[in-house]
Design a protein around this motif. Structure first.
Motif, PDB file in Angstrom:
ATOM      1  N   PRO A   1       0.871  -1.236  -0.047  1.00 30.64           N
ATOM      2  CA  PRO A   1      -0.107  -0.066   0.106  1.00 30.64           C
ATOM      3  C   PRO A   1       0.895   1.237  -0.002  1.00 30.64           C
ATOM      4  CG  PRO A   1      -0.727  -1.503   1.634  1.00 30.64           C
ATOM      5  CD  PRO A   1       0.518  -2.109   1.051  1.00 30.64           C
ATOM      6  N   ARG A   2       0.564   1.999  -0.730  1.00 34.59           N
ATOM      7  CA  ARG A   2       1.210   3.530  -0.869  1.00 34.59           C
ATOM      8  C   ARG A   2       1.077   4.445   0.161  1.00 34.59           C
ATOM      9  NH1 ARG A   2       1.269   6.055  -6.625  1.00 34.59           N
ATOM     10  NH2 ARG A   2       2.848   4.667  -7.048  1.00 34.59           N
ATOM     11  N   GLN A   3       2.063   4.964   0.917  1.00 32.02           N
ATOM     12  CA  GLN A   3       1.965   5.922   1.871  1.00 32.02           C
ATOM     13  C   GLN A   3       2.774   7.126   1.433  1.00 32.02           C
ATOM     14  OE1 GLN A   3       0.120   4.525   4.161  1.00 32.02           O
ATOM     15  NE2 GLN A   3       0.228   2.531   3.939  1.00 32.02           N
ATOM     16  N   LEU A   4       1.895   7.992   1.505  1.00 29.92           N
ATOM     17  CA  LEU A   4       2.496   9.550   0.887  1.00 29.92           C
ATOM     18  C   LEU A   4       2.948  10.425   2.335  1.00 29.92           C
ATOM     19  CD1 LEU A   4       3.260  10.912  -1.662  1.00 29.92           C
ATOM     20  CD2 LEU A   4       1.031  11.877  -1.522  1.00 29.92           C
TER      21      LEU A   4
ATOM     22  N   VAL B   1      -5.627  15.339  -4.407  1.00 29.75           N
ATOM     23  CA  VAL B   1      -5.391  14.270  -3.388  1.00 29.75           C
ATOM     24  C   VAL B   1      -6.701  13.359  -3.196  1.00 29.75           C
ATOM     25  CG1 VAL B   1      -4.919  13.622  -0.809  1.00 29.75           C
ATOM     26  CG2 VAL B   1      -3.601  15.518  -1.978  1.00 29.75           C
ATOM     27  N   LYS B   2      -7.822  13.939  -3.277  1.00 27.67           N
ATOM     28  CA  LYS B   2      -8.962  13.042  -2.763  1.00 27.67           C
ATOM     29  C   LYS B   2      -9.327  12.206  -3.964  1.00 27.67           C
ATOM     30  CE  LYS B   2     -13.883  13.684  -1.818  1.00 27.67           C
ATOM     31  NZ  LYS B   2     -15.295  14.719  -1.683  1.00 27.67           N
ATOM     32  N   SER B   3      -8.936  12.592  -5.271  1.00 22.94           N
ATOM     33  CA  SER B   3      -9.312  11.874  -6.658  1.00 22.94           C
ATOM     34  C   SER B   3      -8.416  10.497  -6.380  1.00 22.94           C
ATOM     35  CB  SER B   3      -9.265  12.611  -7.682  1.00 22.94           C
ATOM     36  OG  SER B   3      -7.944  12.987  -7.808  1.00 22.94           O
ATOM     37  N   HIS B   4      -7.402  10.703  -5.688  1.00 24.39           N
ATOM     38  CA  HIS B   4      -6.569   9.186  -5.676  1.00 24.39           C
ATOM     39  C   HIS B   4      -6.551   8.742  -4.243  1.00 24.39           C
ATOM     40  CE1 HIS B   4      -4.770   9.757  -9.565  1.00 24.39           C
ATOM     41  NE2 HIS B   4      -4.894  11.145  -9.250  1.00 24.39           N
ATOM     42  N   ALA B   5      -7.662   9.053  -3.350  1.00 23.97           N
ATOM     43  CA  ALA B   5      -7.766   8.756  -2.219  1.00 23.97           C
ATOM     44  C   ALA B   5      -7.584   7.140  -2.100  1.00 23.97           C
ATOM     45  CB  ALA B   5      -8.690   9.121  -1.373  1.00 23.97           C
ATOM     46  N   HIS B   6      -8.293   6.341  -3.010  1.00 22.91           N
ATOM     47  CA  HIS B   6      -8.617   4.920  -3.024  1.00 22.91           C
ATOM     48  C   HIS B   6      -7.372   4.130  -3.365  1.00 22.91           C
ATOM     49  CE1 HIS B   6      -8.204   6.086  -7.149  1.00 22.91           C
ATOM     50  NE2 HIS B   6      -7.942   5.028  -7.776  1.00 22.91           N
TER      51      HIS B   6
ATOM     52  N   MET C   1      -4.876  17.719   3.251  1.00 18.25           N
ATOM     53  CA  MET C   1      -4.238  16.930   2.680  1.00 18.25           C
ATOM     54  C   MET C   1      -4.343  15.569   3.469  1.00 18.25           C
ATOM     55  SD  MET C   1      -0.812  18.389   0.906  1.00 18.25           S
ATOM     56  CE  MET C   1      -0.547  16.922   0.040  1.00 18.25           C
ATOM     57  N   ALA C   2      -4.270  15.487   4.545  1.00 14.30           N
ATOM     58  CA  ALA C   2      -4.421  14.337   5.485  1.00 14.30           C
ATOM     59  C   ALA C   2      -5.825  13.834   5.515  1.00 14.30           C
ATOM     60  CB  ALA C   2      -3.965  14.490   6.744  1.00 14.30           C
ATOM     61  N   ARG C   3      -6.802  14.822   5.580  1.00 14.11           N
ATOM     62  CA  ARG C   3      -8.172  14.468   5.650  1.00 14.11           C
ATOM     63  C   ARG C   3      -8.471  13.848   4.293  1.00 14.11           C
ATOM     64  NH1 ARG C   3      -9.963  19.083   6.027  1.00 14.11           N
ATOM     65  NH2 ARG C   3     -10.550  19.478   3.648  1.00 14.11           N
ATOM     66  N   GLU C   4      -8.290  14.250   3.099  1.00 14.09           N
ATOM     67  CA  GLU C   4      -8.672  13.806   1.917  1.00 14.09           C
ATOM     68  C   GLU C   4      -7.750  12.638   1.432  1.00 14.09           C
ATOM     69  OE1 GLU C   4     -11.166  14.904   0.769  1.00 14.09           O
ATOM     70  OE2 GLU C   4     -11.441  16.877   1.513  1.00 14.09           O
ATOM     71  N   GLY C   5      -6.632  12.414   2.003  1.00 10.34           N
ATOM     72  CA  GLY C   5      -5.828  11.336   1.785  1.00 10.34           C
ATOM     73  C   GLY C   5      -6.066  10.125   2.772  1.00 10.34           C
ATOM     74  N   SER C   6      -6.892  10.154   3.952  1.00  6.33           N
ATOM     75  CA  SER C   6      -7.200   9.218   4.957  1.00  6.33           C
ATOM     76  C   SER C   6      -5.908   9.102   5.632  1.00  6.33           C
ATOM     77  CB  SER C   6      -7.596   8.030   4.130  1.00  6.33           C
ATOM     78  OG  SER C   6      -8.829   8.078   3.581  1.00  6.33           O
ATOM     79  N   GLY C   7      -5.304  10.204   6.030  1.00  6.56           N
ATOM     80  CA  GLY C   7      -3.919  10.073   6.649  1.00  6.56           C
ATOM     81  C   GLY C   7      -4.211  10.768   8.190  1.00  6.56           C
ATOM     82  N   HIS C   8      -3.033  11.548   8.336  1.00  9.76           N
ATOM     83  CA  HIS C   8      -2.987  12.286   9.617  1.00  9.76           C
ATOM     84  C   HIS C   8      -2.013  13.412   9.510  1.00  9.76           C
ATOM     85  CE1 HIS C   8      -3.100  12.769  14.065  1.00  9.76           C
ATOM     86  NE2 HIS C   8      -1.808  12.771  14.215  1.00  9.76           N
ATOM     87  N   ALA C   9      -2.369  14.513  10.042  1.00 10.52           N
ATOM     88  CA  ALA C   9      -1.779  15.760   9.890  1.00 10.52           C
ATOM     89  C   ALA C   9      -0.796  16.291  11.040  1.00 10.52           C
ATOM     90  CB  ALA C   9      -2.654  17.011   9.599  1.00 10.52           C
TER      91      ALA C   9
END
Length: 807
Positions: free
Chosen positions: A384-387, A405-410, A431-439
């Motif tokens: 899995p890709r982690q940015l 970022v949101k368009s590639h969240a999957h 970016m963290a919200r749309e990318g299901s990550g953490h800020a």
């Protein structure tokens, strides 16, 4: 471009005399009231502009101004209607204010002041509500932004409010007074700040209420940060707030609203073995602004140097067999490898060599291009890709970046890091919200490494899938969830759910919310029972936060290509007006509350223009892409000597990099041409090197020294450089080595003992380094491990048990 604050037509700021802030923290929600005192020292009335920052997730719910003896209170209206009303008022000589949220970035607001008579005072009051984010040390962070950095806007983007921002030179002539009241069902442990505070005063014997004030004499020249520590912070909770009886039936403001705070607990067997697979892509801002200092105390480093130290720690912490790559970006971008490569000793060494050579020499801050390139790369199956994105967040096309970022969240998770004062909260958290990550935000004297390693721990956690929220309520009650669907959960991080409660209960007093999800193909259930009785003394803060959450969700829906765009816009305006909170489609328009009389005297409209080249000659702007010509530069000469000077010596100087948004500086550089700034040039680079050499040399970081010596597999070599970290000689290490133990095993065991015995307070930084080391030792043939640990303890003067080492 405009300087932050109220401005005149001569680019002179309307003097801001003082700022008074009252913060009321209730559990993890803060209500902030800021009053800014201005005075017009010109000889005629003027129209002025005020550009200012707020937290990205804040709900602005009140704006008023007192000019002389007249009070003007703002109302929320449709944006275009409000603008027309403002223009009509100004043209007819009436007092009027217009408060707008930036369409490019929701953490930037602009206030147009329609009339400020000669000699008049203006007291401007803004109230907003915001949630406090959970930090790595379990505290809750409140930040009062002081700096609004000029946002780098790519050519042709047509940015509006954001592009109007510029930085100026000179000291801050105003003062800040700030008081904080904290209340919570949980006892308050302590409050900490990056600024000096008066002693904490507890108002209750159970320590559930406390007050604290900012110490006198503070100059508001940096972000104010407050960290609230509660006992048992990570406890699920619910707040039910009653609605307004005068609001329309069935509306959000009429019905009760519940805010659910969840802290997911993952099964121990899942958390005991973090992921060993993944593709880790590090994206590092190398624009000119990354050459500024992290802070201005002793031992401070440039942002880019701190980022390089952090990359070292990250690279050493990656699991063997994963994939990785590193991108640097500015006006252009470059990557260490054409595509992500397998992590092993060879590729790690290649990457570390390139990291050492990294400089803040790539011009502007165009983050969109490298992101597009990364997303165009094929993902590796079962990895899995982690940015992980590091930037000081100075961009003008925030919403365009978030849409990408949101368009590639999957296909990935995005973890973002805001570096330094004034980093755009909208960009970093978005970016963290749309990318299901953490800020994370790293400011002032923060060490970057602990926060980054916390995010790496999240990145190594398995992805949570199939998240489902279920409600159980008494008969007669139904629920409408206002928050967007939950698409990410992390162990130890809070998840918020806002919901509207409709109908009348048949008598039950308790509700239940259940969150179900899958983790490593294992079903998990977290449940919270809550009381339906409304909480007292919250005002309408929960309703307004819920309205803001729903408005942001609708905005995302509209921007993602929804069919009924006009219907969504109308719904956003309706919510904004009913709840009295800001949105991109509404504005606060002020009317005279008392007499509604027109103001006598001519009113001159002031629009602020950019400095022309003559005005720039006395300033020092070192990056031409901000719109400067070659003649704005000055020679470096002897200015570096002023690094040790006092503040008065600095006043006539400016930073060489204007994006920093800071008012005093080091030195400026004169490149041969504009092209030099964008490339690998000697003059520009040498300037930053000169600054680094002139700064006080920081004490050696023994932890980073040790980490730099670790092999990709997790082991260390037994040599003189390792001995130097321990304050020993190589002979001392070799002579104390048990006979049956291999040199690398002994070296790795000593490194582990030293970490646990001497650096336990920084464990969050080296936890993955230690896990790799323990795993490597476990794979080797070691005789009596207990005897080896005892020998290591004697040599290093520690008292670490074998069990502690996790072997």
């Amino acid at each position: 471009m405009e300087i932050c604050g109220l401005l005149t037509d001569k680019n002179n700021a309307v003097p801001l005399k003082s700022i008074s802030v009252q913060v009321r923290v209730q559990d993890h929600v803060a209500t902030v009231s800021s009053t800014l005192q201005y005075v017009n020292e010109e000889e005629c009335p003027l129209e002025a502009l005020f550009v200012f920052p707020l937290p990205a997730d804040a709900a602005v719910c009140h704006f008023s101004a007192k000019i002389g003896e007249q009070e003007i209170v703002a109302e929320v209206q449709d944006r275009e209607s409000a603008r027309d009303q403002y223009d009509d008022a100004v043209s007819s000589g009436q007092q009027a204010f217009l408060l707008e949220e930036s369409a490019e970035s929701p953490d930037v607001f602009r206030l147009s002041v329609g009339c400020l008579s000669a000699g008049q005072n203006a007291a401007v009051t803004i109230i907003y509500i915001t949630e406090l984010a959970v930090q790595a040390d379990h505290s809750l962070r409140f930040c009062l932004p002081a700096v609004l950095n000029p946002r780098y806007t790519p050519a042709g983007s047509g940015a509006g409010i954001v592009s109007e921002i510029s930085s100026g030179c000179g000291a801050v002539p105003y003062t800040l007074t700030l008081s904080v009241h904290v209340s919570s069902p949980k006892p308050i442990s302590k409050l900490e700040s990056n600024c000096s505070l008066d002693p904490l005063v507890f108002l209750q014997s159970d320590h559930t209420q406390a007050t604290v004030n900012l110490s006198p004499g503070h100059m508001f020249d940096k972000d104010f940060e407050l960290f609230v520590f509660y006992q048992d912070t990570h406890q699920p909770s619910a707040i039910v707030e009653t609605g307004v009886t005068t609001a329309p039936p069935g509306s959000l403001m009429r019905d009760p609203v519940v805010m659910i705070s969840l802290y997911p607990e993952f099964p121990e067997e899942v958390m005991s073995s973090l992921a060993t697979r993944g593709e880790f892509v590090f994206v590092i801002d190398r624009s000119g602004s990354m050459g500024s200092m992290m802070h201005y105390g002793k031992g401070a480093k440039m942002r880019i140097e701190s980022a390089k130290d952090t990359l070292l720690l990250l690279l050493k912490s990656l699991p063997m067999g994963c994939y990785f790559n590193i991108y640097g970006f500015g006006s252009h971008f470059e990557s260490f490898f054409p595509k992500s490569v397998v992590y092993n000793q060879e590729t790690m060494d290649q990457a570390l060599k390139r990291v050492k050579e990294m400089k803040s020499d790539m011009g502007g801050t165009e983050i969109l291009k490298p992101l597009k390139h990364i997303y165009s790369q094929r993902c590796h199956p079962d990895h899995p890709r982690q940015l992980l994105v590091f930037t000081d967040g100075e961009v003008g096309n925030t919403k365009e970046v978030l849409d990408l970022v949101k368009s590639h969240a999957h296909s990935h998770r995005c973890f973002s890091f805001g570096i330094g004062e004034g980093a755009s909260a909208a960009l970093i958290t978005g970016m963290a919200r749309e990318g299901s990550g953490h800020a994370q935000f790293i400011t002032d004297t923060d060490r970057m490494q602990p926060k980054v390693m916390q995010s790496l721990r999240f990145a190594l956690q398995p992805a949570v899938v199939n998240i489902f929220v279920d409600w159980t309520l008494p008969d007669g009650l139904t629920v409408e969830t206002l928050s967007p669907p939950i698409n990410v959960l992390f162990q130890g991080q809070r998840t918020l759910i806002y919901a509207q409660l409709k109908g009348e209960s048949s008598g039950g007093s308790e509700g239940t919310v259940t969150v179900k999800y899958s983790l490593k193909d294992q079903p998990v259930t977290n449940q919270l029972h809550f009381c339906l009785k409304p909480t007292e003394e919250t005002g309408l803060s929960i309703h307004r936060l819920a309205a803001r959450t729903l408005i942001r969700s609708l905005e995302q829906e509209k921007r993602s290509g929804a069919a009924d765009v006009e219907g969504i816009r109308n719904r956003m305006v309706e919510l904004s007006v009913q709840a009295g909170v800001s949105s991109v489609h509404t504005a606060f328009i002020a009317v005279n509350k008392d007499s509604r009389q027109t103001v006598k005297g001519p009113l001159k409209r002031r629009r602020v223009l950019a400095y022309d080249s003559d005005e720039f000659d006395d300033m020092c702007y070192g990056v031409p892409q901000m719109g400067c010509d070659d003649d704005v530069y000055v020679e470096l000469d002897e200015e570096v000597e002023l690094l040790s000077g006092d503040s008065e010596e600095y006043d006539d100087m400016c930073y060489g990099v204007p994006q920093m948004g800071i008012r005093r500086g080091f030195a400026c550089f004169k490149p041969e041409s504009n092209d030099d700034v964008y490339g690998d040039i000697d003059i520009y680079d040498d300037g930053f090197d000169a600054l680094a050499e002139a700064a006080p040399e920081s004490q050696k970081d023994l932890l980073l020294q040790l980490v730099s010596l670790q092999k990709a597999s997790g082991c260390w070599d037994l040599d003189a450089t390792l001995a130097d970290v321990f304050g020993k000689t190589e002979d001392e290490l070799t002579n104390q080595k048990p006979a049956q133990v291999d040199g690398s095993v002994w070296a790795t065991l000593l490194a582990l003992i030293w970490l646990y015995g001497c650096k336990i307070e920084q464990q969050v930084e080296w936890q993955f380094v230690a896990m790799k080391a323990a795993s490597w030792i476990g794979s080797q043939k070691v005789g009596d491990l207990s005897q080896c640990v005892c020998a290591g303890n004697v040599l290093l003067g520690c008292q670490v048990t074998k069990e502690t080492l996790g072997i």
